[in-house]
Design a protein around this motif. Structure first.
Motif, PDB file in Angstrom:
ATOM      1  N   THR A 120       0.826  -1.212   0.000  1.00  0.00           N
ATOM      2  CA  THR A 120       0.000   0.000   0.000  1.00  0.00           C
ATOM      3  C   THR A 120       0.863   1.266   0.000  1.00  0.00           C
ATOM      4  O   THR A 120       0.340   2.373  -0.049  1.00  0.00           O
ATOM      5  CB  THR A 120      -0.945   0.028   1.225  1.00  0.00           C
ATOM      6  OG1 THR A 120      -0.237  -0.407   2.379  1.00  0.00           O
ATOM      7  CG2 THR A 120      -2.164  -0.856   0.998  1.00  0.00           C
ATOM      8  N   SER A 121       2.198   1.103  -0.005  1.00  0.00           N
ATOM      9  CA  SER A 121       3.087   2.270   0.057  1.00  0.00           C
ATOM     10  C   SER A 121       2.910   3.287  -1.081  1.00  0.00           C
ATOM     11  O   SER A 121       3.114   4.484  -0.843  1.00  0.00           O
ATOM     12  CB  SER A 121       4.545   1.810   0.146  1.00  0.00           C
ATOM     13  OG  SER A 121       4.733   1.058   1.327  1.00  0.00           O
ATOM     14  N   PRO A 122       2.542   2.869  -2.315  1.00  0.00           N
ATOM     15  CA  PRO A 122       2.312   3.913  -3.329  1.00  0.00           C
ATOM     16  C   PRO A 122       1.251   4.927  -2.896  1.00  0.00           C
ATOM     17  O   PRO A 122       1.279   6.077  -3.337  1.00  0.00           O
ATOM     18  CB  PRO A 122       1.860   3.134  -4.575  1.00  0.00           C
ATOM     19  CG  PRO A 122       1.678   1.716  -4.152  1.00  0.00           C
ATOM     20  CD  PRO A 122       2.455   1.518  -2.906  1.00  0.00           C
ATOM     21  N   THR A 165      -4.288  -8.139   2.621  1.00  0.00           N
ATOM     22  CA  THR A 165      -4.540  -6.717   2.884  1.00  0.00           C
ATOM     23  C   THR A 165      -3.359  -6.114   3.635  1.00  0.00           C
ATOM     24  O   THR A 165      -2.618  -6.819   4.320  1.00  0.00           O
ATOM     25  CB  THR A 165      -5.807  -6.520   3.734  1.00  0.00           C
ATOM     26  OG1 THR A 165      -5.682  -7.311   4.907  1.00  0.00           O
ATOM     27  CG2 THR A 165      -7.050  -6.909   2.973  1.00  0.00           C
ATOM     28  N   GLN A 166      -3.211  -4.833   3.475  1.00  0.00           N
ATOM     29  CA  GLN A 166      -2.234  -4.083   4.251  1.00  0.00           C
ATOM     30  C   GLN A 166      -2.898  -2.814   4.757  1.00  0.00           C
ATOM     31  O   GLN A 166      -3.885  -2.348   4.175  1.00  0.00           O
ATOM     32  CB  GLN A 166      -1.034  -3.670   3.376  1.00  0.00           C
ATOM     33  CG  GLN A 166       0.117  -4.645   3.396  1.00  0.00           C
ATOM     34  CD  GLN A 166       1.384  -4.069   2.791  1.00  0.00           C
ATOM     35  OE1 GLN A 166       1.388  -3.012   2.170  1.00  0.00           O
ATOM     36  NE2 GLN A 166       2.488  -4.791   2.973  1.00  0.00           N
ATOM     37  N   VAL A 167      -2.360  -2.280   5.824  1.00  0.00           N
ATOM     38  CA  VAL A 167      -2.765  -0.948   6.263  1.00  0.00           C
ATOM     39  C   VAL A 167      -1.496  -0.115   6.339  1.00  0.00           C
ATOM     40  O   VAL A 167      -0.551  -0.468   7.044  1.00  0.00           O
ATOM     41  CB  VAL A 167      -3.465  -0.979   7.633  1.00  0.00           C
ATOM     42  CG1 VAL A 167      -3.757   0.439   8.102  1.00  0.00           C
ATOM     43  CG2 VAL A 167      -4.752  -1.785   7.559  1.00  0.00           C
ATOM     44  N   TYR A 224      -0.937  -7.502  -3.792  1.00  0.00           N
ATOM     45  CA  TYR A 224      -0.781  -8.725  -4.573  1.00  0.00           C
ATOM     46  C   TYR A 224       0.698  -9.029  -4.775  1.00  0.00           C
ATOM     47  O   TYR A 224       1.470  -8.152  -5.125  1.00  0.00           O
ATOM     48  CB  TYR A 224      -1.454  -8.552  -5.942  1.00  0.00           C
ATOM     49  CG  TYR A 224      -2.867  -7.996  -5.824  1.00  0.00           C
ATOM     50  CD1 TYR A 224      -3.967  -8.840  -5.772  1.00  0.00           C
ATOM     51  CD2 TYR A 224      -3.071  -6.621  -5.720  1.00  0.00           C
ATOM     52  CE1 TYR A 224      -5.248  -8.334  -5.633  1.00  0.00           C
ATOM     53  CE2 TYR A 224      -4.353  -6.097  -5.588  1.00  0.00           C
ATOM     54  CZ  TYR A 224      -5.436  -6.957  -5.544  1.00  0.00           C
ATOM     55  OH  TYR A 224      -6.696  -6.447  -5.409  1.00  0.00           O
ATOM     56  N   ARG A 225       1.070 -10.282  -4.557  1.00  0.00           N
ATOM     57  CA  ARG A 225       2.474 -10.653  -4.806  1.00  0.00           C
ATOM     58  C   ARG A 225       2.557 -12.012  -5.480  1.00  0.00           C
ATOM     59  O   ARG A 225       1.912 -12.963  -5.050  1.00  0.00           O
ATOM     60  CB  ARG A 225       3.270 -10.661  -3.505  1.00  0.00           C
ATOM     61  CG  ARG A 225       3.537  -9.251  -3.039  1.00  0.00           C
ATOM     62  CD  ARG A 225       4.502  -9.204  -1.892  1.00  0.00           C
ATOM     63  NE  ARG A 225       4.358  -7.907  -1.228  1.00  0.00           N
ATOM     64  CZ  ARG A 225       4.911  -7.595  -0.085  1.00  0.00           C
ATOM     65  NH1 ARG A 225       5.655  -8.478   0.536  1.00  0.00           N
ATOM     66  NH2 ARG A 225       4.733  -6.403   0.443  1.00  0.00           N
ATOM     67  N   TYR A 226       3.373 -12.027  -6.532  1.00  0.00           N
ATOM     68  CA  TYR A 226       3.540 -13.240  -7.310  1.00  0.00           C
ATOM     69  C   TYR A 226       4.587 -14.099  -6.630  1.00  0.00           C
ATOM     70  O   TYR A 226       5.751 -14.095  -7.002  1.00  0.00           O
ATOM     71  CB  TYR A 226       3.978 -12.840  -8.724  1.00  0.00           C
ATOM     72  CG  TYR A 226       4.146 -13.979  -9.676  1.00  0.00           C
ATOM     73  CD1 TYR A 226       3.140 -14.914  -9.867  1.00  0.00           C
ATOM     74  CD2 TYR A 226       5.321 -14.102 -10.421  1.00  0.00           C
ATOM     75  CE1 TYR A 226       3.301 -15.948 -10.759  1.00  0.00           C
ATOM     76  CE2 TYR A 226       5.493 -15.136 -11.321  1.00  0.00           C
ATOM     77  CZ  TYR A 226       4.474 -16.056 -11.475  1.00  0.00           C
ATOM     78  OH  TYR A 226       4.629 -17.088 -12.369  1.00  0.00           O
TER      79      TYR A 226
HETATM   80  N1  PHE Z   1       5.667  -1.538   2.041  1.00  0.00           N
HETATM   81  C1  PHE Z   1       6.467  -2.364   2.905  1.00  0.00           C
HETATM   82  C2  PHE Z   1       6.166  -3.840   2.578  1.00  0.00           C
HETATM   83  O1  PHE Z   1       5.143  -4.117   2.047  1.00  0.00           O
HETATM   84  C3  PHE Z   1       6.145  -2.109   4.356  1.00  0.00           C
HETATM   85  C4  PHE Z   1       6.550  -0.739   4.768  1.00  0.00           C
HETATM   86  C5  PHE Z   1       5.660   0.311   4.693  1.00  0.00           C
HETATM   87  C6  PHE Z   1       7.824  -0.502   5.256  1.00  0.00           C
HETATM   88  C7  PHE Z   1       6.017   1.574   5.108  1.00  0.00           C
HETATM   89  C8  PHE Z   1       8.192   0.751   5.651  1.00  0.00           C
HETATM   90  C9  PHE Z   1       7.302   1.775   5.600  1.00  0.00           C
HETATM   91  O2  PHE Z   1       6.991  -4.702   2.815  1.00  0.00           O
END
Ligand code: PHE
Length: 334
Positions: A165-167, A204-206, A190-192
């Motif tokens: 969700t970082s984007p 899911t991520q938050v 999603y990860r392949y």
């Molecule tokens: N986006 C990273 C992951 O999916 C997690 C993360 C988010 C790390 C924000 C640092 C800061 O692995």
């Protein structure tokens, strides 16, 4: 005639015998009716008297018949009611109620905690461009760190399913810059990659992001510790372990003690007794720049956590894949 009629009537106790009685005692060939039709044969001076007493008999029979008819109907109804045993005071049948998926419940609790701290819920697309998912997050093309996320690419060049969700950090920063921003950002990723007990190809991520003046690592740690205390109820110990992410510096990962599994040969926490639930760190200056902030004036922290893993720890779920198998026997437990 009257006495006999009344006696027979007393014996008629259902609608069929009652009808037979009516035909026999009040029908066209009934004795009392015969009296009327043969009245002409009687001597003239006796006719009024005969007529009157025949009429009295007929009326008496009719009245008795009506009364009996009512009684028989009432008895039939009563019998019907006791036979059906209809209890109108019984409560109705409960309709089957659905419920929220355990991951949704967990997600909502996470959002409730962070919104109560002042973060606002933000959403960004599942389909991302290469730039948002990687480049703006300080992972340029051909950078080896791209290997950290195995990616599902769309057939349209440059598009992909977000691997985290970082984007959304970039979207939020670009919307709020140059004002400070505090957002919490839930979504599917999603990860392949090979699915396992702790990771699935879809999850899911938050994401958490705070950008402002004088934000330090202490703010990050305090926020996450308060969150952990609230979501796990201060029962579980946590630890921040140094780590690496291209978009944060310094970076860390938060692990949670896997108490529920101790001594049970738990597949979730393997031998270590800890489960990683999030990555985090101070937003990298390059990322702040891509988001539209001057890194000389602004600092920020970010974190990305997995509600699925948090649900596993809170409910002793042994395999994260059960979340998407849709087995009602599993889902009904929550
Ligand atoms: N986006 C990273 C992951 O999916 C997690 C993360 C988010 C790390 C924000 C640092 C800061 O692995």
């Amino acid at each position: 005639i009257r006495r006999e009629g009344l006696e027979r009537l007393a014996e008629a106790n259902d609608s069929a015998s009652l009808e037979a009685w009516r035909v026999a005692y009040l029908g066209r060939n009934a004795p009392v009716m015969q009296v009327f039709s043969r009245l002409g044969q009687a001597p003239k001076e006796l006719r009024p008297q005969i007529g009157q007493s025949a009429n009295a008999v007929k009326q008496a029979l009719e009245a008795a018949y009506q009364e009996k008819l009512e009684a028989v109907r009432r008895a039939a109804l009563e019998e019907e009611l006791t036979r059906q045993k209809l209890d109108v005071t019984l409560p109705g049948r409960r309709p089957f109620l659905g419920r929220h998926h355990i991951e949704t419940q967990t997600m909502r609790e996470i959002l409730r905690i962070f919104t109560s701290m002042g973060f606002q819920v933000y959403s960004s697309p599942d389909i991302e461009t290469d730039e948002y998912n990687f480049t703006y997050l300080n992972i340029p093309p051909h950078h080896p760190a791209r290997d950290m996320w195995d990616t599902f690419y769309l057939t349209t060049p440059g598009l992909l399913l977000r691997t985290h969700t970082s984007p959304g950090q970039i979207h939020a920063m670009r919307q709020f810059a140059p004002e400070p921003v505090r957002v919490v950002l839930p979504g599917m990723c999603y990860r392949y990659e090979q699915a396992g007990a702790r990771k699935d190809i879809q999850f899911t991520q938050v994401e958490l992001l705070a950008v402002g003046y004088d934000i330090t690592f202490a703010d990050l740690k305090g926020t996450l510790q308060d969150f952990a205390d609230r979501i796990f109820g201060e029962r579980l110990r946590t630890r921040l372990r140094p780590s690496y992410f291209p978009f944060t510096e310094p970076s860390a990962e938060m692990d949670v003690e896997c108490v529920i599994c101790h001594g049970k040969g738990c597949s979730v926490c393997k031998g270590s007794g800890w489960l990683e639930i999030m990555g985090c760190g101070m937003v990298h200056p390059v990322v702040l720049q891509h988001g539209g902030y001057d890194p000389a004036k602004f600092t920020g922290f970010a974190a990305g956590m997995g509600p699925g893993r948090i649900a596993m720890l809170r409910h002793a779920i042994q395999d994260i894949r059960s979340l998407y198998e849709n087995d009602v026997r599993f889902l009904e437990q929550f």
